[in-house]
Design a protein around this motif. Structure first.
Motif, PDB file in Angstrom:
ATOM      1  N   GLN A   1       0.823  -1.219   0.000  1.00 24.36           N
ATOM      2  CA  GLN A   1       0.000   0.000   0.000  1.00 24.36           C
ATOM      3  C   GLN A   1       0.853   1.263   0.000  1.00 24.36           C
ATOM      4  N   LYS A   2       1.936   1.268   0.758  1.00 23.34           N
ATOM      5  CA  LYS A   2       2.779   2.465   0.827  1.00 23.34           C
ATOM      6  C   LYS A   2       3.384   2.779  -0.536  1.00 23.34           C
ATOM      7  N   LEU A   3       3.891   1.754  -1.217  1.00 20.22           N
ATOM      8  CA  LEU A   3       4.439   1.960  -2.554  1.00 20.22           C
ATOM      9  C   LEU A   3       3.355   2.436  -3.513  1.00 20.22           C
ATOM     10  N   ASN A   4       2.198   1.813  -3.450  1.00 26.07           N
ATOM     11  CA  ASN A   4       1.092   2.201  -4.331  1.00 26.07           C
ATOM     12  C   ASN A   4       0.665   3.646  -4.095  1.00 26.07           C
ATOM     13  N   GLN A   5       0.568   4.012  -2.818  1.00 23.16           N
ATOM     14  CA  GLN A   5       0.154   5.378  -2.495  1.00 23.16           C
ATOM     15  C   GLN A   5       1.189   6.384  -2.991  1.00 23.16           C
ATOM     16  N   GLY A   6       2.439   6.068  -2.830  1.00 20.21           N
ATOM     17  CA  GLY A   6       3.492   6.948  -3.318  1.00 20.21           C
ATOM     18  C   GLY A   6       3.467   7.087  -4.837  1.00 20.21           C
TER      19      GLY A   6
END
Length: 394
Positions: free
Chosen positions: A265-270
């Motif tokens: 999720q963190k990578l996707n959000q970034g």
């Protein structure tokens, strides 16, 4: 440099709007533009929007930027509206966009950088801007059969046959509800069969949901989207608030990346924030702020939902009225599909030549593929349209 520019093809719907404006006939009927209109031909500001704007005017103290992905409270509210509790919030990345079109464009940009060789399968027909944007970005587009021009329903067997030609990593673009331009939708059993095929072939679903609440109801219209989000490893969802909140000009949309792997999720959000930065930096906030206020306030939400239901039932009434009048005039139930379709649009399934005949002879404007905006009708124009359809030999 500018002398090297070439004229671009005109947008057919915008060109049709211009023709309508220039038509001097007082009894002309506009069924072309994809905007909701009431019986008086007005696209109204919804009561809850007016109330929220008044509150915002009284309380807002700054017009400073929000984050690159927009206000997280807006994403939370929209995710709850569309997906309810079918997916863990921690598995979803989301970014505000300028309208549903902005969400679609960002999704296609994301596909291009994540898998440059991916093909995008789109229904035949689909919203023309899907294909226009894909072509502009140089993404290979493959159509799958969807609309049966004999029954004016979904040609599901043909659709599934065509999707079986997709290979792992390809993207399948689906309409969440109220299919544009046909008005013909998948049922829950068909949605599950599509999900099974997506998983079996390693395909990535992308859902464009622009009309939640216009078809069978807010919850009912989200069934297919929720099934896909919960039943596949990952998916993209492009959502619009233009129609169900009536805030077309505020350009309020949301792009969601759903994954069953919370660690991503963190990578996707970034990635979504990065894409926004490369395009328009900070997304517009006014419409998103109003939507957030309405969805998080019990009284405003109840009033919004009630007015949206009035709109939905009104369109269903127009559909039934047109189908009934056509049956009376034709002595046939061949137009019964109009009452079964959902949303603003229906595809008559006739030829561009007969569509042009309706315009030339009767001042009735619809898109050349025979898509008509049901919301452009009222009790007075239904008999006029029905007679024109029969007289034209459709």
């Amino acid at each position: 440099m500018f002398e090297a520019l070439k004229a671009q093809p005109a947008d057919k719907i915008l060109a049709l709007m211009q023709k309508f404006r220039e038509d001097p006939r007082s009894d002309k009927i506009d069924l072309g533009v994809g905007v909701y209109k009431n019986a008086e031909g007005v696209t109204p500001v919804m009561r809850a929007i007016k109330a929220a704007e008044h509150q915002l005017w009284e309380t807002q103290i700054s017009k400073a930027y929000v984050g690159l992905a927009g206000d997280p409270a807006y994403a939370d509210a929209m995710i709850k509206l569309i997906l309810a509790d079918t997916v863990e919030r921690g598995n979803i990345a989301a970014a505000a966009t300028p309208g549903g079109t902005g969400a679609v464009r960002q999704a296609f940009e994301l596909i291009k950088i994540a898998n440059p060789s991916a093909r995008v399968f789109v229904s035949d027909p689909t919203w023309p801007n899907h294909i226009s944007i894909l072509n502009y970005l140089g993404i290979e587009t493959v159509t799958y059969r969807y609309f049966d021009r004999t029954t004016c329903g979904v040609n599901f067997d043909a659709m599934m046959s065509d999707l079986k030609t997709a290979v792992k990593g390809d993207v399948v673009l689906l309409h969440g509800c109220c299919h544009n331009p046909t008005g013909a939708n998948l049922n829950a059993v068909q949605w599950q069969e599509v999900i099974d095929l997506l998983n079996a072939r390693g395909l990535v679903p992308m859902i464009d949901i622009a009309y939640q609440g216009f078809g069978d109801g807010l919850e009912e219209d989200a069934v297919g989207v929720r099934m896909v989000a919960a039943g596949t490893p990952e998916c993209l969802i492009a959502a619009s608030c233009s129609k169900n909140f009536g805030i077309y000009r505020e350009r309020t949309g949301l792009l969601m990346m759903v994954s069953n792997d919370a660690a991503s999720q963190k990578l996707n959000q970034g990635t979504l924030a990065f894409l926004n930065r490369q395009n328009y930096s900070f997304p517009p906030d006014h419409g998103a702020r109003l939507v957030t206020m309405i969805l998080n306030d019990d009284a405003l939400r109840a009033d919004w939902a009630a007015e949206l239901e009035e709109v939905r039932l009104g369109m269903l009434g127009l559909r039934q009225g047109l189908a009934d009048e056509l049956q009376r005039l034709s002595g046939s139930d061949r137009f019964g599909f109009l009452a079964q379709h959902r949303g603003m649009f229906s595809l008559l399934g006739t030829t561009p030549e007969l569509v042009e005949k309706l315009r030339a002879d009767n001042g009735i404007y619809m898109v050349g593929d025979s898509r008509m905006n049901i919301a452009g009708l009222n009790a007075d124009t239904i008999p006029i349209l029905a007679k024109a359809i029969i007289d034209a030999g459709i």
